[in-house]
Design a protein around this motif. Structure first.
Motif, short mmCIF file in Angstrom:
data_model
loop_
_atom_site.label_atom_id
_atom_site.label_comp_id
_atom_site.label_asym_id
_atom_site.label_seq_id
_atom_site.Cartn_x
_atom_site.Cartn_y
_atom_site.Cartn_z
N UNK A 185 4.71 14.01 14.60
CA UNK A 185 3.72 14.99 15.03
C UNK A 185 3.26 14.65 16.45
N UNK A 186 3.12 15.67 17.27
CA UNK A 186 2.65 15.45 18.64
C UNK A 186 1.13 15.32 18.63
N UNK A 187 0.64 14.21 19.16
CA UNK A 187 -0.79 13.90 19.13
C UNK A 187 -1.34 13.91 20.55
N UNK A 188 -2.23 14.84 20.88
CA UNK A 188 -2.85 14.82 22.21
C UNK A 188 -3.89 13.71 22.31
N UNK A 189 -3.90 13.02 23.45
CA UNK A 189 -4.81 11.91 23.66
C UNK A 189 -5.51 12.06 25.01
N UNK A 190 -6.78 11.63 25.04
CA UNK A 190 -7.57 11.66 26.27
C UNK A 190 -7.94 10.24 26.64
N UNK A 191 -8.04 9.97 27.94
CA UNK A 191 -8.27 8.60 28.40
C UNK A 191 -9.75 8.27 28.47
N UNK A 192 -10.01 6.97 28.26
CA UNK A 192 -11.34 6.39 28.42
C UNK A 192 -11.16 5.12 29.23
N UNK A 193 -11.67 5.05 30.47
CA UNK A 193 -11.46 3.85 31.30
C UNK A 193 -12.12 2.62 30.69
N UNK A 194 -11.43 1.50 30.79
CA UNK A 194 -11.99 0.21 30.40
C UNK A 194 -12.24 -0.61 31.66
N UNK A 195 -12.85 -1.77 31.50
CA UNK A 195 -13.14 -2.61 32.65
C UNK A 195 -11.86 -3.03 33.35
N UNK A 196 -10.87 -3.48 32.59
CA UNK A 196 -9.62 -3.92 33.20
C UNK A 196 -8.40 -3.34 32.51
N UNK A 197 -8.58 -2.28 31.78
CA UNK A 197 -7.47 -1.66 31.07
C UNK A 197 -7.72 -0.17 30.90
N UNK A 198 -7.10 0.40 29.89
CA UNK A 198 -7.22 1.83 29.65
C UNK A 198 -7.15 2.09 28.16
N UNK A 199 -7.92 3.06 27.71
CA UNK A 199 -7.89 3.46 26.31
C UNK A 199 -7.62 4.95 26.22
N UNK A 200 -6.84 5.33 25.24
CA UNK A 200 -6.64 6.73 24.91
C UNK A 200 -7.12 6.94 23.48
N UNK A 201 -7.65 8.13 23.21
CA UNK A 201 -8.12 8.40 21.86
C UNK A 201 -7.81 9.85 21.50
N UNK A 202 -7.49 10.06 20.24
CA UNK A 202 -7.22 11.39 19.71
C UNK A 202 -7.27 11.32 18.20
N UNK A 203 -6.68 12.31 17.56
CA UNK A 203 -6.70 12.37 16.10
C UNK A 203 -5.28 12.51 15.57
N UNK A 204 -4.94 11.68 14.61
CA UNK A 204 -3.61 11.71 14.00
C UNK A 204 -3.74 11.44 12.51
N UNK A 205 -3.08 12.21 11.71
CA UNK A 205 -3.10 12.07 10.25
C UNK A 205 -4.52 12.12 9.70
N UNK A 206 -5.37 12.91 10.34
CA UNK A 206 -6.72 13.13 9.84
C UNK A 206 -7.72 12.05 10.15
N UNK A 207 -7.34 11.04 10.96
CA UNK A 207 -8.25 9.97 11.34
C UNK A 207 -8.10 9.72 12.84
N UNK A 208 -9.01 8.91 13.40
CA UNK A 208 -8.93 8.61 14.82
C UNK A 208 -7.74 7.70 15.11
N UNK A 209 -7.13 7.96 16.26
CA UNK A 209 -6.09 7.08 16.80
C UNK A 209 -6.53 6.61 18.17
N UNK A 210 -6.71 5.31 18.30
CA UNK A 210 -7.01 4.68 19.58
C UNK A 210 -5.76 3.96 20.06
N UNK A 211 -5.49 4.07 21.37
CA UNK A 211 -4.43 3.28 22.01
C UNK A 211 -5.07 2.58 23.20
#
Length: 203
Positions: free
Chosen positions: A138-164
């Motif tokens: 399944x194609x999961x759209x993700x939006x970015x959230x800047x971190x201090x020294x990295x990057x986070x993406x978050x979206x919804x997959x299989x009915x729960x949150x998916x963080x990368x």
């Protein structure tokens, strides 16, 4: 400080947050532990497929009792595009699947609050998804959230949150375009994954 269930309360409680879900310490992965986590989990246990060359699973963590309501899988490996003189060529990716209101993903990202819903709703209302990752076909759209020294993406997959979560941020897009995610709970998921020492990102 979290308090164990007792006569006063049948669930874990926190003076600041009220009722909470217990979170165990991160552990160095093994094949046996990965299988056990997958068997006990109520949420997906996301792993990259195919696993990039020279990469390893480098951490497992979960929240909940009587079935995990949040699961963290860390993988680490060489930077796909190391710069000359780069002293930290290793890349860490952390995948978090969690039910709403748990807060483990936000904690690992260093964010206040427990749920990305309000932030995600605001970003989705104004901006298209920044990346799309395939998770269990399944194609999961993700939006970015800047971190201090990295990057986070978050979206919804299989009915729960998916963080990368990715460190360093320069490796995120190059890597995420190279694989999909599969749920280790599925029988046809990759059975034998290389396991390494626990990543400092989860210590």
């Amino acid at each position: 400080m979290a308090r164990e269930p007792g006569d006063q309360a049948p669930v874990w409680t926190c003076e600041q947050h009220g009722d909470v879900v217990p979170v165990g310490p991160a552990q160095a992965p093994t094949q046996k532990l990965l299988r056990q986590v997958a068997l006990d989990s109520l949420v997906p246990v996301w792993i990259p497929h195919p696993m990039p060359d020279d990469w390893q699973v480098t951490g497992l963590q979960w929240a909940g009792s009587g079935g995990s309501v949040a699961v963290v899988v860390a993988v680490s490996g060489p930077h796909p595009m190391p710069e000359v003189g780069d002293e930290e060529p290793t890349v860490d990716l952390i995948f978090v699947a969690e039910q709403p209101g748990i807060g483990l993903g936000a904690h690992l990202a260093g964010l206040d609050g427990v749920d990305p819903g309000p932030l995600l709703a605001e970003k989705a209302a104004h901006d298209p998804a920044e990346i799309k990752l395939h998770a269990d076909d399944h194609e999961v759209p993700l939006w970015s959230i800047p971190l201090v020294d990295g990057l986070a993406y978050v979206g919804e997959a299989s009915g729960v949150w998916l963080w990368v979560l990715a460190w360093p941020s320069s490796a995120a897009l190059a890597l995420l375009n190279r694989f999909s995610l599969v749920d280790a709970r599925n029988e046809d998921a990759e059975p034998d994954l290389p396991c390494g020492a626990l990543t400092p990102r989860l210590r």
